[in-house]
Design a protein around this motif. Structure first.
Motif, PDB file in Angstrom:
ATOM      1  N   LEU A  82     -68.079   6.645  31.793  1.00 24.84           N
ATOM      2  CA  LEU A  82     -69.494   6.990  31.722  1.00 24.84           C
ATOM      3  C   LEU A  82     -69.580   8.432  31.232  1.00 24.84           C
ATOM      4  N   THR A 109     -77.967  13.367  30.049  1.00 26.23           N
ATOM      5  CA  THR A 109     -77.482  14.282  31.092  1.00 26.23           C
ATOM      6  C   THR A 109     -76.549  13.581  32.065  1.00 26.23           C
ATOM      7  N   LEU A 131     -81.264  16.389  27.995  1.00 29.52           N
ATOM      8  CA  LEU A 131     -82.301  15.352  27.995  1.00 29.52           C
ATOM      9  C   LEU A 131     -81.842  14.092  28.715  1.00 29.52           C
ATOM     10  N   LEU A 133     -83.771  10.183  30.436  1.00 29.21           N
ATOM     11  CA  LEU A 133     -85.004   9.430  30.667  1.00 29.21           C
ATOM     12  C   LEU A 133     -85.664   9.902  31.962  1.00 29.21           C
ATOM     13  N   ILE A 152     -78.210   3.172  31.341  1.00 22.44           N
ATOM     14  CA  ILE A 152     -79.017   4.061  32.191  1.00 22.44           C
ATOM     15  C   ILE A 152     -78.260   4.375  33.480  1.00 22.44           C
ATOM     16  N   SER A 178     -85.181   9.946  24.191  1.00 28.93           N
ATOM     17  CA  SER A 178     -84.661  10.869  23.164  1.00 28.93           C
ATOM     18  C   SER A 178     -85.220  10.568  21.776  1.00 28.93           C
ATOM     19  N   TYR A 203     -80.193   4.365  18.055  1.00 24.41           N
ATOM     20  CA  TYR A 203     -80.401   5.589  18.848  1.00 24.41           C
ATOM     21  C   TYR A 203     -79.452   6.698  18.395  1.00 24.41           C
TER      22      TYR A 203
HETATM   23  C1  LIG Z   1     -73.073   8.240  28.944  1.00 25.54           C
HETATM   24  S1  LIG Z   1     -74.325   8.892  29.938  1.00 25.54           S
HETATM   25  C2  LIG Z   1     -74.234  10.620  29.615  1.00 25.54           C
HETATM   26  C3  LIG Z   1     -73.018  11.267  30.189  1.00 25.54           C
HETATM   27  C4  LIG Z   1     -73.055  12.790  30.188  1.00 25.54           C
HETATM   28  N1  LIG Z   1     -73.366  13.318  28.872  1.00 25.54           N
HETATM   29  C5  LIG Z   1     -71.727  13.339  30.646  1.00 25.54           C
HETATM   30  O1  LIG Z   1     -70.961  13.841  29.799  1.00 25.54           O
HETATM   31  O2  LIG Z   1     -71.437  13.234  31.848  1.00 25.54           O
HETATM   32  C6  LIG Z   1     -75.750   8.460  29.019  1.00 25.54           C
HETATM   33  C7  LIG Z   1     -77.032   9.017  29.596  1.00 25.54           C
HETATM   34  O3  LIG Z   1     -78.062   8.839  28.613  1.00 25.54           O
HETATM   35  C8  LIG Z   1     -79.250   8.456  29.239  1.00 25.54           C
HETATM   36  N2  LIG Z   1     -80.066   7.698  28.281  1.00 25.54           N
HETATM   37  C9  LIG Z   1     -79.893   6.427  27.868  1.00 25.54           C
HETATM   38  N3  LIG Z   1     -80.839   6.093  26.982  1.00 25.54           N
HETATM   39  C10 LIG Z   1     -81.606   7.189  26.802  1.00 25.54           C
HETATM   40  C11 LIG Z   1     -82.758   7.473  26.014  1.00 25.54           C
HETATM   41  N4  LIG Z   1     -83.298   6.548  25.205  1.00 25.54           N
HETATM   42  N5  LIG Z   1     -83.305   8.705  26.070  1.00 25.54           N
HETATM   43  C12 LIG Z   1     -82.769   9.668  26.887  1.00 25.54           C
HETATM   44  N6  LIG Z   1     -81.688   9.453  27.660  1.00 25.54           N
HETATM   45  C13 LIG Z   1     -81.106   8.232  27.620  1.00 25.54           C
HETATM   46  C14 LIG Z   1     -78.788   7.610  30.431  1.00 25.54           C
HETATM   47  O4  LIG Z   1     -79.746   7.569  31.464  1.00 25.54           O
HETATM   48  C15 LIG Z   1     -77.505   8.302  30.847  1.00 25.54           C
HETATM   49  O5  LIG Z   1     -77.743   9.238  31.882  1.00 25.54           O
END
Ligand SMILES: C[S@@+](CC[C@H](N)C(=O)[O-])C[C@H]1O[C@@H](n2cnc3c(N)ncnc32)[C@H](O)[C@@H]1O
Length: 268
Positions: A82, A109, A131, A133, A152, A178, A203
Motif C-alpha cells: 500500500l 496521503t 491530497l 479523498l 481507498i 485528485s 487517474y
Molecule cells: C497507495 S495509497 C497512498 C500511499 C502513500 N502515498 C504512501 O506512500 O504511504 C493511495 C491513496 O490515494 C487515495 N486516493 C485514491 N483515489 C483518490 C482520488 N481519486 N483522489 C484523491 N486521493 C485518492 C487513497 O485514499 C489512498 O489513501
C-alpha cells in the motif's frame, strides 16, 4: 565491453580454481528462485515486470546522491504493497534531500508515512501539500474507476503519521478528488511531486498532467508502483513518449523518475 561479459571473463581464472563453488553460484544466478520459493520477497520484486522503461542505479539518475544523509521516521510503520518498502523510502528520502526540495506535493496521503519522510528530508522548512479523498467520502469518483482499481484507505487514518510528528506544521492536507481539485489554488510551483493516488490509468494520466503543469523547471516527478501495476506503467510510458521527457526506474524499486526540463530546454 558489455559489463556482464567483462565480469565473466575476469572471473574465469578464479572459477577454474574452484569449479564446484563457481558452478553453484552460476546455477543460482541463472535460476534465482530455485525449485521451491524460499523468500516471498524475491517473487514480489520479480513480478514488477510491467512497463518498458530502463532500471537505473539511483546514483546514475542523481549523480552525487550517494552522500545524501537522511532521516527515516517510523521506519517500518508501513503496510506492504500500500505504501513504500524500505528500499523505496531510502531512495525517495535521498532524492528529497539531494535536490533540497522546498515545495512538494503528494497525490495520495494514506496514513502519511511518506508525507512525513519527504518533508523531513527536504530543505529546511520545506512545505508539503498532500491530497486524499475527503474524510466523509461518499464513494463516488470524478472518473469511473473499475472496482479492482479502488485503493481507498481507512478514512480515519489519513495523515495520522505526520499529524503526530514534529513536522505537522509544514504539511498542508488537502481533501478532494485528485481529478477535480483546482491545483492552481495549491502552494505551487513544486520542485518535487510524488504521484501515488488512484492507480487506474485515467487517474494516473490526469494526476500527472496536473502535477506537471505546476512544477518548477528542473523539478522531479516521481510515480509509485511502476512495474507492479500495469495501468501505472502504461500511463507513465505513454506520458514519456508524448512529452519526450525520459523516465528511469530506480533499480530495486517501483519508483519511476522524470526531471521537468529546465526553461528553454529542447525535447526530442
Ligand atoms: C497507495 S495509497 C497512498 C500511499 C502513500 N502515498 C504512501 O506512500 O504511504 C493511495 C491513496 O490515494 C487515495 N486516493 C485514491 N483515489 C483518490 C482520488 N481519486 N483522489 C484523491 N486521493 C485518492 C487513497 O485514499 C489512498 O489513501
Amino acid at each position: 565491453m558489455y559489463p556482464n561479459i567483462r565480469k565473466v571473463l575476469v572471473n574465469i581464472p578464479r572459477a577454474l580454481k574452484d569449479p564446484r563453488r563457481a558452478a553453484s553460484l552460476a546455477w543460482r544466478r541463472m535460476f534465482p528462485f530455485g525449485i521451491k520459493p524460499r523468500d516471498p520477497e524475491a517473487y514480489r520484486i520479480g513480478s514488477w515486470s510491467f512497463g518498458a522503461a530502463p532500471r537505473v542505479d539511483l546514483r546514475d539518475i542523481f549523480p552525487g546522491i550517494e552522500s545524501a544523509d537522511i532521516k527515516v521516521f517510523r521506519s517500518y510503520d508501513r503496510k506492504r504493497d500500500l505504501s513504500l518498502d524500505a528500499q523505496e523510502v531510502l531512495a525517495i528520502c535521498a532524492i528529497a534531500s539531494h535536490v533540497k526540495a522546498q515545495s512538494m506535493i503528494e497525490v495520495g496521503t494514506s496514513d502519511g508515512n511518506t508525507t512525513l519522510n519527504l518533508v523531513a528530508n527536504g530543505a529546511d522548512n520545506a512545505r508539503m501539500t498532500t491530497l486524499d479523498l475527503p474524510e466523509d467520502w461518499s464513494g463516488g469518483f470524478e472518473i469511473h474507476v473499475p472496482e479492482m482499481m479502488n485503493n481507498i484507505t481507512d478514512r480515519a487514518r489519513v495523515g495520522i503519521q505526520y499529524r503526530t510528528s514534529p513536522y505537522a506544521g509544514q504539511v498542508t492536507q488537502v481533501f478532494g478528488d485528485s481529478a477535480k481539485l483546482d491545483y492552481a489554488k495549491l502552494a505551487s510551483p513544486f520542485d518535487l511531486a510524488f504521484i501515488d493516488g488512484c492507480h487506474f490509468y485515467d487517474y494516473v494520466k490526469v494526476d500527472t498532467a496536473n502535477c506537471l503543469a505546476h512544477m518548477k523547471p528542473g523539478g522531479v516527478l516521481i510515480w509509485h508502483d511502476y512495474g507492479m501495476i500495469e495501468d501505472v506503467s502504461r500511463a507513465v510510458d505513454e506520458w514519456s513518449q508524448a512529452t519526450g521527457i525520459p523516465i528511469s526506474i530506480v533499480a530495486g524499486t517501483r519508483l519511476a523518475i522524470a526531471r521537468v526540463p529546465e526553461a528553454g530546454a529542447k525535447l526530442s
